[in-house]
Design an enzyme around this catalytic site. Structure first.
Site, mmCIF file in Angstrom:
data_model
loop_
_atom_site.group_PDB
_atom_site.id
_atom_site.type_symbol
_atom_site.label_atom_id
_atom_site.label_comp_id
_atom_site.label_asym_id
_atom_site.label_seq_id
_atom_site.Cartn_x
_atom_site.Cartn_y
_atom_site.Cartn_z
ATOM 1 N N SER A 102 0.818 -1.206 0.000
ATOM 2 C CA SER A 102 0.000 0.000 0.000
ATOM 3 C C SER A 102 0.856 1.263 0.000
ATOM 4 O O SER A 102 1.633 1.489 -0.918
ATOM 5 C CB SER A 102 -0.957 -0.051 1.194
ATOM 6 N N ASP A 243 -2.540 6.086 -3.324
ATOM 7 C CA ASP A 243 -1.371 5.465 -2.719
ATOM 8 C C ASP A 243 -0.897 4.331 -3.616
ATOM 9 O O ASP A 243 -1.384 4.167 -4.737
ATOM 10 C CB ASP A 243 -1.685 4.985 -1.301
ATOM 11 N N ASP A 245 -1.262 1.163 -3.845
ATOM 12 C CA ASP A 245 -2.183 0.150 -4.385
ATOM 13 C C ASP A 245 -3.551 0.728 -4.721
ATOM 14 O O ASP A 245 -4.470 -0.006 -5.079
ATOM 15 C CB ASP A 245 -2.320 -1.036 -3.436
ATOM 16 N N ASP A 247 -6.096 1.958 -3.150
ATOM 17 C CA ASP A 247 -7.351 1.809 -2.415
ATOM 18 C C ASP A 247 -7.693 3.084 -1.655
ATOM 19 O O ASP A 247 -8.734 3.173 -1.015
ATOM 20 C CB ASP A 247 -7.326 0.598 -1.476
#
Length: 448
Positions: A102, A243, A245, A247
């Site tokens: 992340s 960010d 990833d 999400d």
């Protein structure tokens, strides 16, 4: 929580804490616990990753674990975490695996596992997988051989399927909007600009050239200065930051001012309430959400349900109450009608749709919430439990809370993914918040 899983999967420095051996064991254990035994056809797991360099090594190890247990690895490549969650359901896979840390620095990596339908695992299921990894439970039967060994399949249509899915979030054309998107050199470097352009926006993409080493490096949702500068330079209507990833989604308005996850939730909650889409007139937020969010929602007649920090707890509350909107100040925004987990691209599309439908600037929309001064200090510690329970820390917290009374609050929270304790203070006066936060943080750092 267990010994391996934190609040968002298993994380650590790749090839040190999160080794290839551990990744293989996690893949095999997930295959044993989550694959549908006795179901017709072959068993399948969706597998994606972000672009950090260690992802290739860990992907290979997870594939070895999956296939050694007779599960086919449906490889979707570099895509956001919410894409893997969505595709797990779209492909009717047994489960999904995302390799990402992340927003963490490049040397870190992580493994997140989604159950059927792309839902995050509950604590009991994670504990069962850990028991298999650690040898506490042996698991069923012998390993397959011959044609029973799993295969590796590349899902050529994965990106297009995901983009068609997120397009549903834009219920109006965005032709008049100019948006800068900071992709953090991460998993959304291709998908986010494509999604926003497909909806009609004029997109200026920055930090969208991942090379395996530059993910989250001075960019993305944890470093907003490049986004602010680009929005001002291009005279854009807004900026969006994801960010590593994707999400998460944070925003800045045309003036470069931050619109955080709390403000985004307020904007979306008001839009959904107006459209009759806010189930039970309820918003789900965490204990970290600013008091200003609660005040804004109270004045709008919206109930706020509060959970522990972590999007998994927001998701649990959303599912338990059948609510339609929840999220975190950090930019994890969840709309169950559009996904089983937080999706930064969906959030960005929804936010821009609201701007177009109302004809309002992001600054005007965000003004529905007045943010109280909030100071957050991250204190690195050796032992989170010992530091949090120290008498000197308890005394400092009690004294700060007594001084604040009803005009603010203090929260002490061990990180679920890093060796630190977060000290958060809100007060009507920023100077008071800074002073009290510093006092408590000092107590934490010197606790024995």
């Amino acid at each position: 929580m267990g010994r391996l899983f934190g609040t968002d999967g298993v994380r650590g420095v790749a090839n040190r804490e999160l080794t290839a051996e551990l990744a293989l064991a996690l893949g095999a254990a997930a295959a044993r616990r989550l694959s549908r035994s006795g179901a017709p056809g072959r068993r399948v797991a969706v597998l994606g990753r972000d672009p950090r360099a260690s992802g290739e090594m860990l992907e290979a190890a997870v594939i070895a674990g999956l296939t050694s247990e007779g599960v086919d690895a449906l490889r979707v490549g570099v895509l956001p975490t919410p894409a893997v969650a969505y595709l797990t359901g779209a492909y009717d896979a047994d489960f999904g695996v995302m390799i990402s840390a992340s927003h963490n620095p490049m040397p870190d990596n992580g493994i997140k596992i989604f159950g059927p339908g792309g839902h995050k695992l509950d604590d009991d299921t994670e504990d069962q997988i850990e028991d298999l990894v650690l040898g506490v439970s042996r698991g069923p039967g012998l390993r397959p051989a011959g044609a029973g060994i799993g295969r590796v399949i590349d899902a050529e249509d994965a990106t297009e399927r995901y983009l068609r899915h997120v397009a549903k979030a834009a219920t109006a054309r965005l032709d008049d909007l100019a948006v800068v998107v900071d992709c953090a050199h991460g998993a959304a470097s291709s998908a986010a600009p494509r999604a926003y352009r497909a909806a009609g926006a004029r997109v200026i993409a920055i930090n969208a050239e991942p090379n395996g080493r530059n993910i989250n490096d001075g960019c993305g949702s944890t470093h907003l200065d490049p986004l602010r500068a680009a929005v001002l330079a291009h005279r854009a209507d807004l900026g969006l930051a994801h960010d590593g990833d994707a999400d998460r989604c944070l925003a800045v308005d045309a003036n470069g001012d931050l619109v955080d996850g709390d403000a985004i939730m307020v904007v979306l909650a008001l839009a959904m309430k107006e459209a009759g889409e806010l189930a039970c007139n309820t918003l789900v937020a965490t204990v970290m959400s600013n008091l200003g969010l609660h005040l804004a929602m109270r004045s709008a007649g919206v109930t706020v349900r509060t959970t522990a920090v972590g999007d998994r707890y927001v998701l649990e509350e959303l599912r338990a109450g059948d609510y339609s909107l929840g999220g975190e100040q950090s930019g994890h925004i969840v709309m169950p009608a559009l996904g089983s987990t937080g999706d930064g691209i969906v959030t960005g599309l929804r936010l821009m749709t609201r701007m177009v439908q109302t004809g309002s600037s992001l600054s005007d929309l965000a003004s529905a919430m007045r943010t109280l001064p909030q100071v957050l200090i991250n204190v690195e510690v050796v032992d989170k439990a010992t530091a949090a329970a120290a008498p000197s820390v308890r005394t400092a917290v009690e004294q700060a809370a007594a001084e604040l009374g009803d005009t603010g609050r203090i929260l002490l929270r061990p990180s679920g993914t890093e060796p630190m304790i977060r000290v958060m203070v809100e007060a009507a006066d920023e100077g008071v918040a800074q002073r009290l936060a510093a006092t408590v943080a000092d107590a934490v750092s010197t606790a024995r």
